[in-house]
Design a protein around this motif. Structure first.
Motif, short mmCIF file in Angstrom:
data_model
loop_
_atom_site.label_atom_id
_atom_site.label_comp_id
_atom_site.label_asym_id
_atom_site.label_seq_id
_atom_site.Cartn_x
_atom_site.Cartn_y
_atom_site.Cartn_z
N UNK A 1 0.80 -1.22 0.00
CA UNK A 1 0.00 0.00 0.00
C UNK A 1 0.84 1.27 0.00
N UNK A 2 2.15 1.14 -0.11
CA UNK A 2 3.01 2.29 -0.43
C UNK A 2 2.52 2.94 -1.73
N UNK A 3 1.81 2.15 -2.52
CA UNK A 3 1.27 2.63 -3.80
C UNK A 3 0.35 3.84 -3.63
N UNK A 4 -0.34 3.94 -2.50
CA UNK A 4 -1.23 5.09 -2.27
C UNK A 4 -0.44 6.39 -2.16
N UNK A 5 0.76 6.32 -1.57
CA UNK A 5 1.63 7.51 -1.53
C UNK A 5 2.10 7.86 -2.94
N UNK A 6 2.48 6.82 -3.70
CA UNK A 6 3.03 7.06 -5.04
C UNK A 6 1.97 7.55 -6.03
N UNK A 7 0.71 7.39 -5.69
CA UNK A 7 -0.34 7.97 -6.53
C UNK A 7 -0.34 9.49 -6.44
N UNK A 8 0.15 10.01 -5.33
CA UNK A 8 0.09 11.45 -5.07
C UNK A 8 1.40 12.18 -5.34
N UNK A 9 2.53 11.53 -5.06
CA UNK A 9 3.84 12.16 -5.27
C UNK A 9 4.80 11.14 -5.87
N UNK A 10 5.83 11.59 -6.59
CA UNK A 10 6.81 10.64 -7.13
C UNK A 10 7.45 9.84 -6.00
N UNK A 11 7.64 8.55 -6.23
CA UNK A 11 8.19 7.71 -5.18
C UNK A 11 9.15 6.67 -5.72
#
Length: 436
Positions: free
Chosen positions: A374-384
Motif C-alpha cells: 500500500x506504499x502505492x497510495x503515496x506514489x499515486x500522489x507524489x513521485x516515489x
C-alpha cells in the motif's frame, strides 16, 4: 513506449548524476556503522512484541518517544496508530518523506531465536499467534536509525524530512479503515507538502548486502473479489429440477483462467486471477441455491487492472446467464491497492545513489512482483521510489529461504546498516540535487 526510453533515461542520469559530497556520505556511513547494535536491538524488541494492524500502540509509543528525544516535531494517532515526525533542516529545500510500516501478521512463529514472538491475540473471533512475519519490525528499526542520523545533521539539511511510521500495511481489521490510504486521506502528504517519498522492504530471499529495484510497475495492484452464483435448489437425486450453482461456478472458474492466457499481453506485464475459496451446500444429496467464491486479481498496470475487472464481471455474469443462473460480482470486495509504481525519472536519478551506497554490482534490476504494497497510495500522489533490501544470509538459496508471511520467516540482521545508509543517502542527495 516508455519502457523503450528506460535505458536512455537511466544513461542520461548516470552520466550527469549529481554528487553528494564524499565527506557527507562518509559521515553517514560512520554514523550508521556506529549504531548498528542499537538498530538491531530495536528490531529484536519489536519482533518479540508484534502488534496487528491498527493496534500498534506499543510500537507507536516507542517510535514517538524516540523521535521526540531527537528534537523532531511529532504527531501521533494518525490513521489510528500512525506516527509522523517532521525534521526541519537548517537550509531551505524540498520535503522528503520516508516511510516504514509497523504491523505484524496473525502467524504463529516457529523460528528458534531468543526473541521469538510468544504473543497471542484475537483475530476474526479466533485466538491467533502474532508475528512480524514480513519484516516490518526491521523497517521501523531502520527508519528510527535514519531519523537519529539525519537529526544529528539537521543544520546541514537542505529541506525537511517527514518520517512516516505507518500502521496496517497488511490491511486493517474487517470493517475498519487504515493503512497508507487512510494516512493520505488524513493529509499526511500535506503541511508541509511532500515533494518525493522513499520506502524500502526487507526481503528474505535476497542476499544480505544487495538492493533490488525496478522502475515503473514494481508490485501489483490488488483487488479482492466476491462472486455469488444463484441458481435453484433441488434434491441431489433429481438434478434436472435444479439450476446447479456448483456446476455453474466450476465453469466460471475455468473460464476465468482464459483472461491471463488470452486477454493479457504477456510480453508486457504479468497478472493473476485466483479463486481462493468456494463455498456452497452442506449435504451430499442437496443441490444448493447459491455458491460464494472469493478470489484475488493482480495486475502490473492500471490498464491491465481495468481489463481484468471488466473481463471477470463479463465472464461470471454471462456464464451464469448461459446456464439459467445469475452471478453477482463485487470488485473490490473489501480491499484494493493500486500498482506500486516507481517514478521512472526519479528511479533513474537516484540509482547512482543506491550504487554508490551498496556498490554497483550489488544493486540489481529485479522483475516485477505480483505481491502488493500500500506504499502505492503515496506514489499515486507524489513521485516515489520503493526498493528491496537483502535479508537472506550470504550464500543462501532463494528457493529454500522461508518466504514472507510464513511461520519460518527469517531475516539476517547484518543487512540493516545498508538500509540505514541507503535511506539517509537518498534523502541527502535528493535534497542536494534540488538546491543546485
Amino acid at each position: 513506449m516508455i519502457k523503450k526510453l528506460y535505458p536512455l533515461i537511466f544513461s542520461l542520469f548516470s552520466i550527469g548524476a549529481f554528487a553528494q559530497t564524499p565527506a557527507m556520505r562518509a559521515a553517514v556511513s560512520k554514523k550508521a556503522d556506529a549504531m548498528e547494535k542499537k538498530v538491531i536491538a530495536w528490531r529484536r524488541d519489536f519482533h518479540e512484541h508484534p502488534e496487528l494492524g491498527n493496534h500498534e500502540v506499543r510500537t507507536a509509543d516507542i517510535v514517538a518517544k524516540h523521535l521526540q528525544s531527537l528534537g523532531i516535531e511529532v504527531k501521533t494517532g494518525v490513521a489510528h496508530t500512525g506516527v509522523v515526525g517532521i525534521l526541519k533542516g537548517g537550509k531551505p529545500g524540498p520535503v522528503v518523506a520516508l516511510r516504514a510500516d509497523m504491523d505484524g501478521l496473525p502467524v504463529t512463529e516457529r523460528v528458534n531465536i531468543p526473541f521469538a514472538s510468544k504473543v497471542k491475540t484475537m483475530y476474526n473471533g479466533n485466538e491467533v499467534g502474532v508475528m512480524a512475519a514480513c519484516g516490518h519490525d526491521s523497517h521501523v528499526a531502520i527508519l528510527m536509525g535514519v531519523a537519529e542520523i539525519l537529526a544529528s545533521m539537521k543544520a546541514d539539511l537542505h529541506g525537511t524530512v517527514k518520517f512516516i511510521f505507518q500502521p496496517a500495511e497488511e490491511g486493517p481489521p474487517v470493517g475498519e479503515d487504515g493503512g497508507a490510504e487512510l494516512m493520505v486521506k488524513e493529509g499526511v502528504l500535506e503541511n508541509p507538502k511532500v515533494d518525493v517519498i522513499f520506502g524500502l522492504h526487507i526481503n528474505s530471499q535476497t542476499e544480505v548486502g544487495k538492493i533490488g529495484y525496478r522502475p515503473g510497475g514494481t508490485m501489483a495492484a490488488v483487488n479482492d473479489m466476491q462472486i455469488i452464483v444463484k441458481g435453484r435448489s433441488a434434491h441431489g437425486a433429481y438434478p434436472w429440477s435444479s439450476i446447479d450453482p456448483i456446476v455453474v461456478s466450476a465453469q466460471i472458474i475455468n473460464n476465468l483462467q482464459t483472461i491471463v492466457s488470452r486477454n493479457l499481453d504477456v510480453t508486457q506485464n504479468g497478472a493473476v486471477v485466483t479463486i481462493g475459496a468456494i463455498n456452497g451446500g452442506n449435504r451430499s444429496n442437496i443441490i444448493p441455491e447459491k455458491v460464494e467464491m472469493l478470489g484475488t486479481l493482480r495486475a502490473l498496470s492500471t490498464a491491465d487492472e481495468k481489463m481484468l475487472i471488466e473481463r471477470v464481471k463479463q465472464i461470471a455474469t454471462k456464464t451464469a446467464e448461459a446456464n439459467g443462473a445469475t452471478a453477482e460480482v463485487k470488485i473490490p470486495y473489501s480491499n484494493h491497492y493500486p500498482v506500486t509504481y516507481n517514478d521512472p525519472a526519479l528511479t533513474a536519478k537516484m540509482l547512482p545513489t543506491l550504487q554508490a551506497t551498496a556498490g554497483t554490482e550489488n544493486v540489481l534490476l529485479r522483475p516485477a512482483a505480483t505481491g502488493a504494497e500500500d506504499f502505492s497510495f503515496f506514489e499515486q500522489k507524489v513521485p516515489g521510489l520503493f526498493f528491496f533490501l537483502g535479508g537472506m544470509p550470504k550464500g543462501g538459496d532463494p528457493l529454500k529461504a522461508p518466504s514472507h508471511h510464513t511461520p519460518d520467516f527469517y531475516i539476517d540482521e547484518s543487512g540493516f546498516t545498508l538500509g540505514v545508509k541507503a535511506m539517509c543517502n537518498l534523502t541527502l542527495e535528493y535534497m542536494t540535487s534540488k538546491t543546485k
